[in-house]
Design an enzyme around this catalytic site. Structure first.
Site, short mmCIF file in Angstrom:
data_model
loop_
_atom_site.label_atom_id
_atom_site.label_comp_id
_atom_site.label_asym_id
_atom_site.label_seq_id
_atom_site.Cartn_x
_atom_site.Cartn_y
_atom_site.Cartn_z
N LYS A 187 -0.14 4.26 -3.28
CA LYS A 187 -1.24 4.86 -2.97
C LYS A 187 -0.37 5.68 -2.75
O LYS A 187 -1.28 6.87 -3.05
CB LYS A 187 -1.28 4.59 -1.57
CG LYS A 187 -2.78 3.26 -1.80
CD LYS A 187 -3.72 2.82 0.52
CE LYS A 187 -4.89 2.18 -1.09
NZ LYS A 187 -3.78 0.58 -0.45
N SER A 202 -6.27 3.02 4.61
CA SER A 202 -5.14 2.71 3.21
C SER A 202 -6.76 1.14 3.22
O SER A 202 -7.22 0.55 2.59
CB SER A 202 -4.54 1.05 3.96
OG SER A 202 -3.14 1.10 3.19
N SER A 250 0.74 -1.26 0.39
CA SER A 250 0.08 -0.07 0.14
C SER A 250 0.74 0.80 0.14
O SER A 250 0.41 2.35 0.35
CB SER A 250 -0.72 0.24 1.11
OG SER A 250 -2.14 -1.10 0.70
#
Length: 392
Positions: free
Chosen positions: A103, A158, A100
């Site tokens: 991101k 997340s 993640s």
């Protein structure tokens, strides 16, 4: 005064004059006249000498600099976020799954184009392809959310569900992946290959400690990004009422026995079984902002990523003025190619830029103009004496 010259002699003289001028002109000026050659490709601005592609830990310490801390991550990097200097690294360009932390690139790419107050009602289609086992914030079909709510879902929980909705607003899943890839290249992040914008494990999807630090640093230049990534708690809309969500970055919240780091700004943590634990973190102390990346620690359990980031931040702040950079986060950023100059024969003096070769553009144009005028005058003189002109 030139008299009695044949046409052939005069033409030869003109040719010699032009050849002499071109011989005296610097190579750069002569090259500019070859207008049909393709423009040179963009160049990367590499500060030197960079050690970031070298294997193993890289640091350039002065006498008295603290030793590097023990770090078990497969790849890590610590840099000055203000000037981009990389203070130390280990396998900075090693391609690894980012989880993640990708991101950060998603937010750098999509966030500026979506007003935070925009309200959107989520459709079933926007949530249909969320990967199995994804982390979720709880976005539901048919509910209305502000864009700011969705970004809280991305940075704090997340939430891959929030990423899917924002990507839909930003043009669609595949279009967003393409935009992210283009953004990475424009920032000089050449190790990253985007397949799934939320960081969900996908074949071929990789990034590096270097690239993730580039994304984190770029994000901090956006006040909205900086605010979201540094938010510890927020409310998220639910059925009838909102509920609290908390940032999963333990260095920020101090949860699960991980002490919060003084001066921490954010940025983003991640985990998948394939990527292991990953983290991009930034902190400010004594007027300096540092950014660190830690990818997949091999020792110490699930929270080792935070403790290794802590040790790197401590080392970075203690090393102020005691190490020379081993590279730069701006080192691979591509500069735009210069505009192609107009052909010299068709340009006016004001259209040809001066260079530092000793022959200015104006001088070249003036010289060629003078030669042209001389050739015309000679031709007229010859014609007046009965000479014939050659083929045009």
């Amino acid at each position: 005064m030139i008299t009695g010259l044949s046409h052939r002699t005069a033409a030869s003289a003109c040719a010699l004059c032009v050849a002499g001028v071109l011989a005296l002109m610097p190579a750069t000026a002569a090259a500019g006249a070859r207008s049909k050659e393709p423009a040179p490709p963009p160049r990367a601005a590499m500060p030197g000498p960079s050690l970031l592609y070298h294997q193993g830990a890289q640091v350039r310490p002065h006498r008295g600099a603290p030793g590097l801390p023990e770090v078990s991550a497969l790849s890590w990097l610590v840099a000055d976020a203000d000037n981009g200097n990389v203070l130390a690294s280990d396998e900075a360009h090693r391609a690894l799954p980012p989880a993640s932390t990708l991101k950060t690139l998603f937010a750098v790419t999509v966030l500026p184009g979506l007003p935070s107050g925009l309200r959107h009602t989520v459709s079933y289609k926007e949530l249909a392809d969320v990967g199995e086992g994804s982390s979720l914030v709880g976005v539901e079909e048919g509910h209305s959310y502000q864009v700011s709510d969705l970004w809280h879902g991305v940075f704090l929980s997340s939430g891959n569900d929030a990423v899917h909705v924002l990507a839909s607003l930003g043009g669609g899943w595949q279009a967003t992946a393409k935009r992210m890839q283009e953004k990475a290249r424009s920032l000089g992040a050449l190790d990253t290959h985007v397949v799934s914008p939320d960081g969900y494990d996908a074949p071929g999807q990789v990034s590096s400690a270097y690239d993730l630090a580039v994304f984190g640093r770029a994000g901090l230049h956006n006040p909205d990004f900086a605010r979201y990534c540094g938010t510890a708690e927020a409310s998220f809309p639910g059925d009838g009422s909102s509920y609290a969500i908390e940032n999963t970055n333990r260095l920020l919240t101090g949860e699960d026995g991980v002490a919060p780091y003084p001066g921490l700004i954010g940025i983003k943590n991640g985990y998948t079984s394939n990527a292991g634990n990953t983290l991009v973190a930034a902190a400010r102390r004594g007027g300096r902002t540092l950014v660190v990346t830690v990818m997949n620690p091999q020792d110490g359990g699930g929270f080792a990523v935070y403790e290794e980031a802590r040790r790197l931040l401590d080392w970075g702040f203690a090393s102020a003025g005691l190490v020379d950079p081993v590279g730069s986060l701006d080192g691979l950023r591509v500069k735009s190619a210069p505009a192609t100059a107009a052909p010299v024969a068709a340009a006016s003096a004001s259209q040809v830029p001066d260079d530092d070769s000793g022959w200015s553009g104006r001088a070249v144009v003036a010289g060629l103009s003078g030669l042209g005028a001389g050739a015309v005058a000679l031709r007229l003189r010859l014609r007046a004496k009965g000479g014939r002109s050659g083929p045009g």
